[in-house]
Design a protein around this motif. Structure first.
Motif, PDB file in Angstrom:
ATOM      1  N   GLN A 153       8.352   2.206   5.114  1.00 28.84           N
ATOM      2  CA  GLN A 153       8.018   0.975   4.395  1.00 28.84           C
ATOM      3  C   GLN A 153       8.687   0.937   3.013  1.00 28.84           C
ATOM      4  O   GLN A 153       8.681  -0.086   2.352  1.00 28.84           O
ATOM      5  N   LEU A 154       9.212   2.082   2.576  1.00 27.74           N
ATOM      6  CA  LEU A 154       9.729   2.216   1.211  1.00 27.74           C
ATOM      7  C   LEU A 154      11.240   2.039   1.149  1.00 27.74           C
ATOM      8  O   LEU A 154      11.945   2.463   2.047  1.00 27.74           O
ATOM      9  N   LEU A 164       1.287   9.379  -6.248  1.00 24.88           N
ATOM     10  CA  LEU A 164       1.413  10.805  -5.975  1.00 24.88           C
ATOM     11  C   LEU A 164       2.687  11.458  -6.489  1.00 24.88           C
ATOM     12  O   LEU A 164       2.770  12.683  -6.565  1.00 24.88           O
ATOM     13  N   LEU A 165       3.694  10.676  -6.824  1.00 26.36           N
ATOM     14  CA  LEU A 165       4.988  11.240  -7.228  1.00 26.36           C
ATOM     15  C   LEU A 165       4.878  12.164  -8.442  1.00 26.36           C
ATOM     16  O   LEU A 165       4.142  11.879  -9.391  1.00 26.36           O
ATOM     17  N   ASP A 166       5.643  13.229  -8.408  1.00 24.46           N
ATOM     18  CA  ASP A 166       5.858  14.067  -9.582  1.00 24.46           C
ATOM     19  C   ASP A 166       6.873  13.335 -10.448  1.00 24.46           C
ATOM     20  O   ASP A 166       8.042  13.185 -10.057  1.00 24.46           O
ATOM     21  N   LEU A 167       6.451  12.873 -11.606  1.00 17.90           N
ATOM     22  CA  LEU A 167       7.308  12.045 -12.454  1.00 17.90           C
ATOM     23  C   LEU A 167       8.438  12.826 -13.108  1.00 17.90           C
ATOM     24  O   LEU A 167       9.318  12.230 -13.728  1.00 17.90           O
ATOM     25  N   GLN A 168       8.436  14.137 -12.957  1.00 22.70           N
ATOM     26  CA  GLN A 168       9.520  14.948 -13.517  1.00 22.70           C
ATOM     27  C   GLN A 168      10.676  15.108 -12.529  1.00 22.70           C
ATOM     28  O   GLN A 168      11.677  15.747 -12.837  1.00 22.70           O
ATOM     29  N   ARG A 212      13.107  13.783  -1.349  1.00 20.47           N
ATOM     30  CA  ARG A 212      12.417  15.035  -1.026  1.00 20.47           C
ATOM     31  C   ARG A 212      10.888  14.850  -1.082  1.00 20.47           C
ATOM     32  O   ARG A 212      10.158  15.258  -0.185  1.00 20.47           O
ATOM     33  N   GLN A 213      10.417  14.197  -2.135  1.00 26.41           N
ATOM     34  CA  GLN A 213       8.973  13.998  -2.294  1.00 26.41           C
ATOM     35  C   GLN A 213       8.402  13.080  -1.212  1.00 26.41           C
ATOM     36  O   GLN A 213       7.322  13.334  -0.680  1.00 26.41           O
ATOM     37  N   CYS A 214       9.136  12.006  -0.906  1.00 26.11           N
ATOM     38  CA  CYS A 214       8.637  11.071   0.119  1.00 26.11           C
ATOM     39  C   CYS A 214       8.588  11.733   1.490  1.00 26.11           C
ATOM     40  O   CYS A 214       7.643  11.512   2.255  1.00 26.11           O
ATOM     41  N   LEU A 215       9.581  12.540   1.809  1.00 23.27           N
ATOM     42  CA  LEU A 215       9.538  13.273   3.081  1.00 23.27           C
ATOM     43  C   LEU A 215       8.319  14.183   3.150  1.00 23.27           C
ATOM     44  O   LEU A 215       7.676  14.297   4.193  1.00 23.27           O
ATOM     45  N   ALA A 216       7.979  14.802   2.044  1.00 21.72           N
ATOM     46  CA  ALA A 216       6.802  15.671   2.003  1.00 21.72           C
ATOM     47  C   ALA A 216       5.502  14.881   2.151  1.00 21.72           C
ATOM     48  O   ALA A 216       4.477  15.445   2.527  1.00 21.72           O
ATOM     49  N   MET A 217       5.549  13.566   1.870  1.00 18.23           N
ATOM     50  CA  MET A 217       4.350  12.721   1.964  1.00 18.23           C
ATOM     51  C   MET A 217       4.256  11.955   3.277  1.00 18.23           C
ATOM     52  O   MET A 217       3.339  11.167   3.454  1.00 18.23           O
ATOM     53  N   GLN A 218       5.174  12.184   4.196  1.00 15.20           N
ATOM     54  CA  GLN A 218       5.195  11.337   5.388  1.00 15.20           C
ATOM     55  C   GLN A 218       3.942  11.446   6.235  1.00 15.20           C
ATOM     56  O   GLN A 218       3.645  10.548   7.022  1.00 15.20           O
ATOM     57  N   HIS A 219       3.162  12.504   6.067  1.00 18.66           N
ATOM     58  CA  HIS A 219       1.884  12.602   6.778  1.00 18.66           C
ATOM     59  C   HIS A 219       0.808  11.730   6.133  1.00 18.66           C
ATOM     60  O   HIS A 219      -0.228  11.469   6.734  1.00 18.66           O
ATOM     61  N   SER A 262       0.827  -1.214   0.000  1.00 15.87           N
ATOM     62  CA  SER A 262       0.000   0.000   0.000  1.00 15.87           C
ATOM     63  C   SER A 262       0.859   1.260   0.000  1.00 15.87           C
ATOM     64  O   SER A 262       0.535   2.236  -0.685  1.00 15.87           O
ATOM     65  N   ALA A 263       1.953   1.249   0.756  1.00 22.31           N
ATOM     66  CA  ALA A 263       2.843   2.419   0.790  1.00 22.31           C
ATOM     67  C   ALA A 263       3.456   2.660  -0.582  1.00 22.31           C
ATOM     68  O   ALA A 263       3.495   3.804  -1.060  1.00 22.31           O
ATOM     69  N   TYR A 264       3.925   1.602  -1.233  1.00 18.51           N
ATOM     70  CA  TYR A 264       4.492   1.763  -2.571  1.00 18.51           C
ATOM     71  C   TYR A 264       3.442   2.291  -3.562  1.00 18.51           C
ATOM     72  O   TYR A 264       3.711   3.201  -4.340  1.00 18.51           O
ATOM     73  N   HIS A 265       2.248   1.710  -3.530  1.00 23.84           N
ATOM     74  CA  HIS A 265       1.208   2.151  -4.455  1.00 23.84           C
ATOM     75  C   HIS A 265       0.844   3.614  -4.222  1.00 23.84           C
ATOM     76  O   HIS A 265       0.660   4.375  -5.177  1.00 23.84           O
ATOM     77  N   ARG A 266       0.753   4.012  -2.970  1.00 24.88           N
ATOM     78  CA  ARG A 266       0.370   5.402  -2.663  1.00 24.88           C
ATOM     79  C   ARG A 266       1.437   6.383  -3.146  1.00 24.88           C
ATOM     80  O   ARG A 266       1.118   7.390  -3.765  1.00 24.88           O
ATOM     81  N   VAL A 267       2.696   6.087  -2.865  1.00 29.06           N
ATOM     82  CA  VAL A 267       3.750   7.015  -3.282  1.00 29.06           C
ATOM     83  C   VAL A 267       3.848   7.052  -4.811  1.00 29.06           C
ATOM     84  O   VAL A 267       4.028   8.121  -5.400  1.00 29.06           O
TER      85      VAL A 267
END
Length: 194
Positions: free
Chosen positions: A80-81, A54-58, A67-74, A46-51
């Motif tokens: 888990q990643l 939401l990831l910015d593919l650029q 950086r992106q994963c830290l911003a998603m920690q909430h 589930s953690a992998y699917h969620r990230v």
């Protein structure tokens, strides 16, 4: 469809030999038949699917992923990643094609009626992990974690039918063909073309 397959597998399970313990490796962090192991595996998946939804593919360099994963920690348990495995996927030829695509669909739910021989129809419901449009056709991606101790042929056989239904869903949803179906085995750092 999963329930039908599970019921059929249970009927056939008495004919199958026990799993070979040598196929189970210590590399699998949740290599357990217990409900706790299954729960951990589900949480990781589930953690992998969620990230990946939401990831910015650029911005999928190792630094960008971090950086992106830290911003998603909430939103998810980033512990888990394995960011190196995510970076490996995005550095692959398939990952690069995905990032360059001008049209990308992620975590797209679908429902359609499927005629079954000897039955009327059954409703097929699911969620497409990802698909991207390239050169007039779709490329389907299905993310998986785990898979240790299995050959590519065994993994492909396990998921081939699922991806068949996903292909049908894409072609019905968007009216264009699917040219490739890929299993993205994140933990194994392998992409398997079906």
């Amino acid at each position: 469809l999963n329930r039908r397959a599970r019921d059929q597998a249970e009927e056939e399970s008495v004919l199958l030999p026990a799993a070979d313990p040598e196929l189970l490796t210590s590399e699998d962090p949740v290599n357990s038949d217990s409900s706790l192991g299954a729960d951990l595996a589900a949480q990781r998946g589930s953690a992998y699917h969620r990230v990946l939804e939401l990831l910015d593919l650029q911005d999928v360099s190792m630094e960008g992923l971090s950086r992106q994963c830290l911003a998603m920690q909430h939103l998810l348990d980033i512990h888990q990643l394995d960011l190196a495995r995510l970076a490996h996927f995005f550095a692959s030829d398939l990952g690069q094609r995905y990032c360059r695509a001008t049209r990308v669909e992620r975590e797209r739910p679908f429902t359609y009626l499927l005629p079954i021989a000897g039955e009327a129809e059954i409703m097929v419901q699911g969620v497409l992990d990802a698909a991207f449009y390239e050169d007039g056709a779709w490329v389907l991606l299905d993310y998986k974690t785990g898979g240790w101790g299995k050959s590519e042929q065994e993994i492909a056989a396990q998921y081939r039918e699922q991806l068949y239904y996903y292909r049908q869903a894409i072609e019905r949803l968007w009216g264009q063909p699917v040219k490739e179906c890929w299993l993205c085995m994140l933990d194994l750092e392998r992409n398997i073309l079906l």
